[in-house]
Scaffold this active site. Sequence first.
Site, PDB file in Angstrom:
ATOM      1  N   LYS A  53       0.843  -1.206   0.000  1.00  6.70           N
ATOM      2  CA  LYS A  53       0.000   0.000   0.000  1.00  6.70           C
ATOM      3  C   LYS A  53       0.880   1.258   0.000  1.00  6.70           C
ATOM      4  CE  LYS A  53      -3.827  -2.379   2.231  1.00  6.70           C
ATOM      5  NZ  LYS A  53      -4.683  -2.603   3.403  1.00  6.70           N
ATOM      6  N   GLN A  97      -4.812  -1.333   9.713  1.00  3.69           N
ATOM      7  CA  GLN A  97      -4.655  -2.639   9.069  1.00  3.69           C
ATOM      8  C   GLN A  97      -5.175  -3.745   9.996  1.00  3.69           C
ATOM      9  OE1 GLN A  97      -3.702  -3.082   5.950  1.00  3.69           O
ATOM     10  NE2 GLN A  97      -3.618  -5.309   5.978  1.00  3.69           N
ATOM     11  N   ASP A 120     -10.888   2.696   3.685  1.00  2.00           N
ATOM     12  CA  ASP A 120     -11.171   1.261   3.511  1.00  2.00           C
ATOM     13  C   ASP A 120     -12.649   1.046   3.182  1.00  2.00           C
ATOM     14  OD1 ASP A 120      -9.053  -0.591   3.821  1.00  2.00           O
ATOM     15  OD2 ASP A 120      -8.973  -0.226   5.986  1.00  2.00           O
TER      16      ASP A 120
HETATM   17  N1  GUN Z   1      -6.455  -6.757   6.156  1.00  2.56           N
HETATM   18  C1  GUN Z   1      -6.637  -7.497   5.042  1.00  2.56           C
HETATM   19  N2  GUN Z   1      -7.207  -6.756   4.063  1.00  2.56           N
HETATM   20  C2  GUN Z   1      -7.390  -5.522   4.582  1.00  2.56           C
HETATM   21  C3  GUN Z   1      -7.937  -4.313   4.051  1.00  2.56           C
HETATM   22  O1  GUN Z   1      -8.390  -4.213   2.892  1.00  2.56           O
HETATM   23  N3  GUN Z   1      -7.944  -3.247   4.908  1.00  2.56           N
HETATM   24  C4  GUN Z   1      -7.479  -3.312   6.181  1.00  2.56           C
HETATM   25  N4  GUN Z   1      -7.535  -2.218   6.953  1.00  2.56           N
HETATM   26  N5  GUN Z   1      -6.976  -4.431   6.696  1.00  2.56           N
HETATM   27  C5  GUN Z   1      -6.924  -5.518   5.894  1.00  2.56           C
END
Ligand code: GUN
Length: 291
Positions: A53, A97, A120
């Site tokens: 990311k 996350q 998100d």
């Molecule tokens: N953990 C796995 N996928 C995601 C996601 O798309 N966003 C977040 N915040 N955590 C994750």
Amino acid sequence: MNKIIDGLKISSDIKKEIKDEISLIKQRGDRVPSLSIVLVGNHSASSIYVNAKIRACEEVGINVELISLNDNILELELLDLIRKLNNKKSLDGFIVQLPLPDQINVQNVIDSINPDKDVDGFTNDNIGSITSDIKKLLPATGLGVMTLIERYKIDLESKSCAILGSSRNVGAAIAQMLMQREEVTVTVCNSKTKNLKNITKKADLIISAVGKPNLVTSEMVKDGVVIIDVGISRVRDKSKKSGFKIVGDVDYDNVFAKASMITPVPGGVGPMTIASLIQNTLKAHKNNEEG
Ligand code: GUN
């Protein structure tokens, strides 16, 4: 027509479009979009996703900051940090996350995020906006799946779609997004669904978001099926230097022959979630600038 739905290619196209938009913002001398990523502990898969990311943000010119926290942090301390991020005017969006350590209630964390900064798309406000005329920050994975369907012009008219997995942020959100199109019949399956094969075998489109390797086998699908595999699992693989490999929910090698189109894992939905996160950050920035 190419059979593989290439999430890497589409995510790269989207990143290019966003990079161009951010270049214009920079040329005007305006403030660039900003994102903070909160990572609790050192969960190895999470660190890999977070690094991807950060790289994507840097690629397009988003100002990105990583906030790493110790895994023994208390829920109260995390909620306090979220309050500060919510109130930071110069910050357009942030994510926490997942997964989080056991002492922290994930829903309390999500509920404390300002929906305007929830890139998100996990908050009730943003999930609820799927069914509203005014779309807010849509759940990133679902948005990524819908973008693949649109950019590959996958025909949904009068088709039947089986979604495996009914989690609020992913399976149920994708179901709602598809239902908005009022052209496809959606069946959402969960761990209590009986005779899953009866449902999947009739489906023109299968979207699997469970996180269980080999859940979907070739006997469970019909010829010509379109497969979108949202699952991401790490399984042991001695042939790899790392000792593991990433797989989806679908027995890819065997289902491939029957499918008319299919997403690989990795390189399918995963990069699209990141592309959507970046799209949402740009949207949050525009909203923030407009006040
Ligand atoms: N953990 C796995 N996928 C995601 C996601 O798309 N966003 C977040 N915040 N955590 C994750």
